[in-house]
Every structure is written in structure tokens, then in C-alpha cells.
Design a protein around this motif. Structure first.
Motif, PDB file in Angstrom:
ATOM      1  N   ASP A   1      14.362  -4.842  14.727  1.00 33.86           N
ATOM      2  CA  ASP A   1      15.345  -5.525  15.196  1.00 33.86           C
ATOM      3  C   ASP A   1      15.241  -5.834  16.581  1.00 33.86           C
ATOM      4  O   ASP A   1      15.136  -5.151  17.549  1.00 33.86           O
ATOM      5  CB  ASP A   1      16.811  -5.016  15.004  1.00 33.86           C
ATOM      6  N   PRO A   2      14.925  -7.221  16.809  1.00 34.43           N
ATOM      7  CA  PRO A   2      14.764  -7.688  18.347  1.00 34.43           C
ATOM      8  C   PRO A   2      15.816  -7.211  19.329  1.00 34.43           C
ATOM      9  O   PRO A   2      15.475  -7.564  20.674  1.00 34.43           O
ATOM     10  CB  PRO A   2      14.398  -9.208  18.262  1.00 34.43           C
ATOM     11  N   ARG A   3      17.023  -7.092  19.042  1.00 35.05           N
ATOM     12  CA  ARG A   3      17.912  -6.743  19.811  1.00 35.05           C
ATOM     13  C   ARG A   3      17.957  -5.356  20.582  1.00 35.05           C
ATOM     14  O   ARG A   3      18.434  -5.073  21.511  1.00 35.05           O
ATOM     15  CB  ARG A   3      19.490  -6.893  19.274  1.00 35.05           C
ATOM     16  N   LEU A   4      17.314  -4.562  19.778  1.00 32.73           N
ATOM     17  CA  LEU A   4      17.163  -3.138  20.435  1.00 32.73           C
ATOM     18  C   LEU A   4      16.204  -3.007  21.564  1.00 32.73           C
ATOM     19  O   LEU A   4      15.080  -3.596  21.509  1.00 32.73           O
ATOM     20  CB  LEU A   4      16.449  -1.965  19.185  1.00 32.73           C
ATOM     21  N   GLY A   5      16.535  -1.982  22.472  1.00 28.87           N
ATOM     22  CA  GLY A   5      15.678  -1.781  23.801  1.00 28.87           C
ATOM     23  C   GLY A   5      15.988  -2.766  24.701  1.00 28.87           C
ATOM     24  O   GLY A   5      14.981  -2.944  25.895  1.00 28.87           O
ATOM     25  N   ARG A   6      16.503  -3.889  24.617  1.00 31.61           N
ATOM     26  CA  ARG A   6      16.660  -5.071  25.581  1.00 31.61           C
ATOM     27  C   ARG A   6      17.716  -4.705  26.739  1.00 31.61           C
ATOM     28  O   ARG A   6      17.372  -4.921  27.862  1.00 31.61           O
ATOM     29  CB  ARG A   6      17.192  -6.237  25.083  1.00 31.61           C
ATOM     30  N   ALA A   7      18.708  -3.782  26.462  1.00 28.07           N
ATOM     31  CA  ALA A   7      19.568  -3.486  27.411  1.00 28.07           C
ATOM     32  C   ALA A   7      18.967  -2.264  28.350  1.00 28.07           C
ATOM     33  O   ALA A   7      19.266  -1.853  29.330  1.00 28.07           O
ATOM     34  CB  ALA A   7      20.787  -3.137  26.859  1.00 28.07           C
ATOM     35  N   TYR A   8      17.930  -1.478  27.696  1.00 30.36           N
ATOM     36  CA  TYR A   8      17.481  -0.293  28.294  1.00 30.36           C
ATOM     37  C   TYR A   8      16.237   0.234  28.055  1.00 30.36           C
ATOM     38  O   TYR A   8      15.925  -0.060  26.673  1.00 30.36           O
ATOM     39  CB  TYR A   8      18.415   0.965  27.948  1.00 30.36           C
ATOM     40  N   VAL A   9      15.114   0.357  28.909  1.00 28.63           N
ATOM     41  CA  VAL A   9      13.921   1.065  28.735  1.00 28.63           C
ATOM     42  C   VAL A   9      13.961   2.565  28.962  1.00 28.63           C
ATOM     43  O   VAL A   9      14.386   2.896  29.941  1.00 28.63           O
ATOM     44  CB  VAL A   9      12.829   0.265  29.583  1.00 28.63           C
ATOM     45  N   PRO A  10      13.637   3.354  28.138  1.00 28.24           N
ATOM     46  CA  PRO A  10      13.648   4.747  28.199  1.00 28.24           C
ATOM     47  C   PRO A  10      12.944   5.115  29.620  1.00 28.24           C
ATOM     48  O   PRO A  10      11.971   4.639  30.041  1.00 28.24           O
ATOM     49  CB  PRO A  10      12.607   5.178  27.106  1.00 28.24           C
ATOM     50  N   ALA A  11      13.572   6.298  30.355  1.00 25.97           N
ATOM     51  CA  ALA A  11      13.323   6.586  31.585  1.00 25.97           C
ATOM     52  C   ALA A  11      12.734   8.127  31.919  1.00 25.97           C
ATOM     53  O   ALA A  11      12.120   8.496  32.825  1.00 25.97           O
ATOM     54  CB  ALA A  11      14.361   6.710  32.454  1.00 25.97           C
ATOM     55  N   ASP A  12      12.367   8.548  30.505  1.00 24.13           N
ATOM     56  CA  ASP A  12      11.699   9.800  30.562  1.00 24.13           C
ATOM     57  C   ASP A  12      11.192  10.445  29.201  1.00 24.13           C
ATOM     58  O   ASP A  12      11.235   9.338  28.304  1.00 24.13           O
ATOM     59  CB  ASP A  12      12.758  11.065  31.062  1.00 24.13           C
TER      60      ASP A  12
END
Length: 373
Positions: free
Chosen positions: A73-84
Motif C-alpha cells: 500500500d503506497p500510503r504506508l511509510g510516507r509519514a515516518y521513516v524508521p530511525a533505528d
């Protein structure tokens, strides 16, 4: 030789969806030095295979839409990119995600409740996206219970002029391990209210963060935790002010009792060069109720502009005030009851912020049960 510290802007710049972009933590890194890695059940090394049992159930407000979607789903990960590394591991391993959408200008009539229940089998990974469209308003409850080894990411995308209030309750069984990132991305004039309650679990590490994409954003982050013997409860907050005329306020309070009870609170606030007019404050308080309990509290504030409306932080850890106890005892109140009254007063202002009566009473009952131990 003193401990070398790095600027917050350096500590939080690494982000990636690929777990291999993050080295396996050793415990010497600044972001991992308080976490007992041996108790993470392999979440940080990749040794914890997915396939464990958690059940996600949603009771949605009638104005809200709920979807279960796949990884593509293209909506996932647009607001947050993993930081650890654990966050990236969770992003790369979840199978299905829950997407909550509050339509433009809709006002949800009742809270939407997401219940995550662990079955005690294996390791599970999860992902949740809450998309509040412009001028909409909603209340969300995240309720974690049962036994699990669980890592997940939660994205809150709050649109222009929208309001989202979130209560996240970590009420796990005694053996649970939970590592989670909550990231709120606020649009112009958006309002975000977060209340985190962490009571259960063997090890819980929760990382709430806020970023602004337009001026006028307003974030209020509140937390309450009660740590028992042997528990490790860790909260690591980041508020990244990169837009002008935004506000943030952070207040976390915790009580600790029993041998080996360990609370960690890290509060990082960055005010970047372009974030003129920022108004921010963060506060952490810890009550050490018995010997053998330990609280680590580290507020960090980095200001890169001279044009701020206000910026400050405070942190303190200590025992119950003997004068308060004596005052109550002098009026005929037994010691144990006086002790409970003082601790209730310590948490009272925070509990009032939980607007949902049933949930507030549940949290209050849990705190009372802890005090009875």
C-alpha cells in the motif's frame, strides 16, 4: 575524561526502511546505552523470527474508515521513516497493516479503539497508519494487552487544521517485550494530543516523536508510568521543530518501587534555524518509592535560532516528601493511606487529561493496584 555527547541533529539524522542500514546495537551507542539488550528477545539482532501471535481488533467511530492492507500500500511509510534497527526490522517484517482514515472535516462522534492482544507465542511485528484529513477531528485509543514479543511502528498523519487525540495504554502481561515508535507528522495549524500510560510488561521501550510540515502546529505529549520490581520501562521522545511559530509541551511522570525497577526517560527537543517563534517546554518527574529502584532522566534541548518565544526543560527524581506525609499523619491519617494520597496527588493532574471516563477509571484502578503491592 567526561562522556562525549553529540548534537541532537547528529543523533537523529539516520533513517532508512532497510534494517541492514543500521548496525546491530552493542549497548555502547547513545541511543541504546540504557536498554538491557539481552532482554529484547532478539528484536535488535534480527534473530527473532516473525510468526508470533497478536490479534488486532478495531472498534471504529461511524465517521471513520478502517482498512487492513498489505505491504504494497503506497500510503504506508510516507509519514515516518524508521530511525533505528528495531523500527526498521518491524517495517520490513510486518505482513498486514491497519489504516485508519478520518475524512476531511469529519468530527468523530466516539473514540476509535485499536486493541492489540498477544497470545504469548513467538514474535510479532505490526504497522498502523492513522490519517486525519484537513479540518477533521478524532480520538484514538491504542490498547495493548496479553503476552507478546512485539515491535511496531505507528504513523499519525494530521492534516492542516485537524485535531487528533491519542491515548496509548501499555497494559501487557508481566513477561511481554514491546518496542514501538509513534511518529506524528503535523500539518499547518494541526493539533496533536498524546497520552501514554505504561504499566505492564517485562521490557517496554516506546519512542514518540513529532515533526512539523507547516507553521502553527501544536503538540502536547503526556505520559504516566509505574515501574515494579525487575521491570524496565523506557520512553524516548523527540520533538523536531523545523517550522516557524509551532508549539510543543511534554510532561511525563513516573513512580518506581521494588528491587531492579528501572525507568528511562529521554526528552530530545530540536529547534532548527528556520523554526522562529517556537514555544516549547519539557518536564519529567520520578518518585522513587523504595530502595533498589532507579530512574534515568535526560532532557536535551538544542536551539539553533535566537528567535524563540520560549524554550526550557526540567527533570527531577526523588523520594516522597516526608513533610507531606507528616502533615497528613498529624491529622489522623495512617501512614499507608497518607502515602497513597500523596502518590495519587502526584499523578492527579495527568489523569485529568484523560477525557474518556472509563479509560481514566481503568488507569486509576491500575495505579491503585500497584500501590497495594
Amino acid at each position: 575524561m567526561g562522556l562525549e555527547t553529540k548534537p541532537l541533529t547528529t543523533l537523529h539524522e539516520r533513517s532508512s526502511y532497510d534494517v541492514e542500514d543500521f548496525p546491530v546495537p552493542t549497548g555502547r551507542e547513545e541511543e541504546w546505552r540504557f536498554t538491557p539488550l539481552s532482554r529484547l528477545k532478539g528484536l535488535h539482532t534480527g534473530a527473532a523470527a516473525s510468526g508470533g501471535g497478536v490479534v488486532v481488533a478495531v472498534e471504529a467511530a461511524p465517521e471513520v474508515t478502517v482498512e487492513t492492507v498489505g505491504r504494497d500500500d503506497p500510503r504506508l511509510g510516507r509519514a515516518y521513516v524508521p530511525a533505528d534497527r528495531v523500527s526498521a526490522q518491524a517495517y520490513g517484517a510486518f505482513e498486514k497493516a491497519t489504516v485508519i482514515t478520518v475524512p476531511r472535516e469529519a468530527v468523530a462522534s466516539v473514540p476509535t479503539v485499536i486493541t492489540v492482544t498477544g497470545s504469548g507465542d513467538g514474535t510479532a511485528y505490526g504497522h498502523t497508519l492513522v490519517n486525519v484529513e484537513p479540518m477533521a477531528e478524532a480520538v484514538l485509543v491504542l490498547d495493548h494487552r496479553g503476552s507478546a514479543v512485539y515491535a511496531d511502528n505507528v504513523e499519525f498523519a494530521v492534516g492542516e487544521g485537524a485535531t487528533l487525540k491519542v491515548v496509548s495504554l501499555q497494559d501487557w502481561a508481566d513477561d511481554a517485550v514491546h518496542v514501538s515508535h509513534h511518529h506524528a507528522r503535523l500539518g499547518k495549524d494541526a493539533t496533536f494530543r498524546s497520552f501514554v500510560v505504561t504499566l505492564g510488561g517485562d521490557l517496554v521501550r516506546l519512542s514518540p516523536s513529532v515533526a512539523y510540515t507547516g507553521p502553527g502546529g501544536d503538540a502536547d505529549l503526556t505520559g504516566l508510568y509505574f515501574v515494579d520490581a525487575g521491570q524496565h520501562l523506557e520512553h524516548r521522545l523527540l520533538v523536531d521543530h523545523s517550522q516557524p511559530n509551532c508549539r510543543s509541551n511534554v510532561v511525563y511522570k513516573g513512580a518506581l518501587q521494588g528491587d531492579g525497577a528501572h525507568a528511562v526517560w529521554i526528552g530530545d527537543v530540536i529547534i532548527r534555524v528556520e523554526a522562529e517563534g517556537t514555544d516549547t517546554y519539557e518536564l519529567n518527574r520520578n518518585l522513587l518509592l523504595t530502595d533498589g529502584a532507579r530512574a534515568d532522566s535526560v532532557p536535551n534541548l538544542e536551539i539553533l535560532t535566537g528567535e524563540v518565544a520560549g524554550a526550557g526543560h526540567a527533570s527531577a527524581s526523588g523520594r516522597l516528601d516526608d513533610e507531606h506525609i507528616f502533615y497528613l499523619q498529624a491529622r489522623g491519617i495512617p501512614f499507608e493511606e497518607a502515602r497513597r494520597l500523596v502518590i495519587r496527588g502526584f499523578f492527579a493532574q495527568l489523569l485529568e487529561k484523560i477525557e474518556l471516563d472509563e479509560l481514566r477509571e481503568r488507569v486509576f484502578a491500575k495505579v491503585e493496584a500497584e500501590l497495594e503491592k
